[in-house]
Design an enzyme around this catalytic site. Sequence first.
Site, short mmCIF file in Angstrom:
data_model
loop_
_atom_site.label_atom_id
_atom_site.label_comp_id
_atom_site.label_asym_id
_atom_site.label_seq_id
_atom_site.Cartn_x
_atom_site.Cartn_y
_atom_site.Cartn_z
N ILE A 2 -0.36 18.03 31.55
CA ILE A 2 -0.69 19.43 31.76
C ILE A 2 0.55 20.29 31.59
O ILE A 2 0.53 21.32 30.89
CB ILE A 2 -1.29 19.65 33.16
CG1 ILE A 2 -2.56 18.82 33.35
CG2 ILE A 2 -1.58 21.13 33.39
CD1 ILE A 2 -3.70 19.22 32.48
N ASP A 3 1.65 19.89 32.19
CA ASP A 3 2.90 20.64 32.06
C ASP A 3 3.35 20.71 30.61
O ASP A 3 3.59 21.79 30.06
CB ASP A 3 4.00 19.99 32.90
CG ASP A 3 3.95 20.41 34.35
OD1 ASP A 3 3.31 21.42 34.66
OD2 ASP A 3 4.56 19.72 35.19
N MET A 4 3.50 19.56 29.99
CA MET A 4 4.01 19.54 28.62
C MET A 4 3.01 20.15 27.64
O MET A 4 3.40 20.84 26.70
CB MET A 4 4.37 18.11 28.21
CG MET A 4 5.51 17.52 29.05
SD MET A 4 5.99 15.86 28.57
CE MET A 4 6.88 16.18 27.04
#
Length: 396
Positions: free
Chosen positions: A167-169
């Site tokens: 999700i972050d990347m």
Amino acid sequence: MPAILDGLTVVDLTQNIAGPYCTQLLGDFGATVIKIERPAGGDDGRRFAPLWHGESTVHLTANRNKKSICADLDHPRGREIVRRLSRTADVFVHSMKPGSTEARGLGYEDLAKENPRLIYASISGFGDFGPLKDLPGYDPLGQAYSGIISMNGHPGSPPARVVVPIIDMGSGLWLFSGVLAAVIERGKTGKGSRVRTSLLETGVTWTALMMTNYMATGEVQGPAGSTSPAAAPYEAFQTSDGWVMVAAGNDRLFGRFCEVLGRAEIPSDLRFVSNSVRVPHRLELHEILEGETIRFTTARLIEELRKVGVPVSPINRLDEVFADEHVNGLGMFPPVAADFRIPEMKFVDIPISIDGERSVKRHMPPRLGEHTEEILRGAGYSEDEIDSLRAEQVTN
């Protein structure tokens, strides 16, 4: 790689992983990235475990090709530093909660008024609209709220997060894509624009296939282990000494898989004659096939399947990937600069090459405030002003 974004200046007010990954990508393509951090401790990502030579691997992973400057955004003079840098910047990126930059006079309207060409990009946890917009966001929350965790792991097991921060990347990658699109649009119109994304939106986007399946069938996808809802056999099989991942994505490949196992008759079974009927009979099929794969060593099964073109892979551990001849032949782990303070470190490169070259690597991950004086001087601050800012603890 050609420094495609050379000449583009980015003001970076992001922290942790999602936003920093976006701005690192901009730097990887040649942009000058000015990372602004709080004087007391800097980016939260500098304190995540594990520490390597006293530095967080999170910071080392997502902050190459940047220059670090400290500025206290809760101090009027710190906010003025950001405004001054933004007047001549091309891109402004932040990962503060919706409304936080506006409360500090650093919102889109505030900065675009002084620099109409500015591309203003933001990333938040739950988006800029709706009842949850003020909530903080982190990768596991995005995975949980979007439904990803409900489909991960094995049936009957406790909830399992995808350990890779997808999700972050992924959010950083989407924001990077939006910024590039806005740069192209500005080249046509001469005007900047506002680009937004969120961890939740990224999570929902990653569920697109399963969500479409749900719309079509009304069936809610649950934990699937290594399997796919679209094809069978498309999963992990046990061998005599480990596991292999087989992706027999069509009937022809399935037939070849069965031939290698010495069970050429299996595709004639009415339960398995085509992929559309194999999928609902996946469990029976898996049991039959694994009764044969268990007779092979991992190396031999991979060798035999590759001979006939069946897609197969070992299920590697990270140490095996790091040492893998093919991965290293692709250049995925380039060394850092010879004089870097952690000489044994290697980068994990981006999966794109242009004219045979990967990312531009002009700057190692910076120490906190390493470039404060350089950036302030470049912005027109005098030595006396810099000393005054330091004395007031506005900067470091």
